[in-house]
Motif scaffolding. Structure first.
Motif, short mmCIF file in Angstrom:
data_model
loop_
_atom_site.label_atom_id
_atom_site.label_comp_id
_atom_site.label_asym_id
_atom_site.label_seq_id
_atom_site.Cartn_x
_atom_site.Cartn_y
_atom_site.Cartn_z
N LEU A 1 0.82 -1.21 0.00
CA LEU A 1 0.00 0.00 0.00
C LEU A 1 0.86 1.26 0.00
O LEU A 1 0.55 2.23 -0.71
CB LEU A 1 -0.95 0.00 1.19
CG LEU A 1 -2.09 -1.02 1.12
CD1 LEU A 1 -2.77 -1.16 2.47
CD2 LEU A 1 -3.09 -0.62 0.04
N SER B 1 -5.77 3.64 -1.42
CA SER B 1 -4.56 3.13 -0.75
C SER B 1 -4.36 3.83 0.59
O SER B 1 -4.04 3.18 1.59
CB SER B 1 -3.33 3.34 -1.64
OG SER B 1 -3.46 2.61 -2.83
N ARG C 1 -6.70 -2.86 -1.31
CA ARG C 1 -7.55 -1.67 -1.19
C ARG C 1 -9.03 -2.01 -1.05
O ARG C 1 -9.87 -1.12 -0.99
CB ARG C 1 -7.34 -0.75 -2.40
CG ARG C 1 -5.97 -0.12 -2.45
CD ARG C 1 -5.77 0.75 -3.67
NE ARG C 1 -5.89 0.02 -4.93
CZ ARG C 1 -4.93 -0.70 -5.48
NH1 ARG C 1 -3.77 -0.80 -4.89
NH2 ARG C 1 -5.13 -1.32 -6.62
#
Length: 171
Positions: free
Chosen positions: A65, A125, A157
């Motif tokens: 992420l 994210s 996500r």
């Protein structure tokens, strides 16, 4: 579920009959703000039959992420700069061929789509990282059930469980 009434007269139908359209009044799941602390990976929700999160698995998701945030930020900056140049140059002007104007419009629209996509992916994210910080990562934003560790490892996500995502896509 509630209903919304509209009359055909109000919508141009003219007969005055009442049509009823269903609306969904599902309240989104609200996560209470908690102080940012070290999250116990084993405390994150998982679906039945899944092993609890390990620190290594959660670190891998965090790294993915964080890398995505950097990548999407760069893409967004590039797209915004390109959009700025396209808008500065304009699309119409004296002596410009209509084909050139059409091409410039197409290029501008494509760049706007890229910028919007990068912005949305960046937001997703960042939200996922925030959910990890809050200790609610893996909870469906719609129904509050676990999203599933395997789903999150494939798509970090994700904010909806498979059931809610399928329901959303059918609309």
């Amino acid at each position: 579920m509630s209903t919304t009434k509209t009359t055909d007269a109000a919508t141009g139908g003219g007969s005055g009959s009442v049509r009823v359209a269903p609306t969904v009044n599902a309240a989104p799941v609200v996560h209470a703000e908690r102080p940012t602390t070290d999250v116990d990976p084993a405390g994150l929700p998982v679906r039945p039959g899944e092993d609890p999160w390990t620190a290594e698995e959660l670190d891998e998701v965090r790294t993915t992420l964080a890398d995505d945030v950097v990548r999407f930020s760069e893409q967004l900056a590039t797209s915004n700069a390109e959009l700025h140049n396209l808008l500065r140059d304009g699309t119409e002007g004296a002596g410009r061929d209509p084909a050139d104007v059409g091409s410039a419009n197409f290029e501008r629209d494509a760049e706007m789509s890229l910028a919007n996509n990068a912005r949305e992916m960046l937001d997703q994210s960042q939200l996922a990282l925030r959910h990890i910080e809050l200790g609610v990562y893996g909870t469906c934003d719609n129904c509050g059930q676990p999203i599933g560790k395997y789903r999150l490892q494939a798509f970090p996500r994700a904010t909806l469980c498979v059931t809610c995502k399928q329901r959303e896509e059918r609309r």
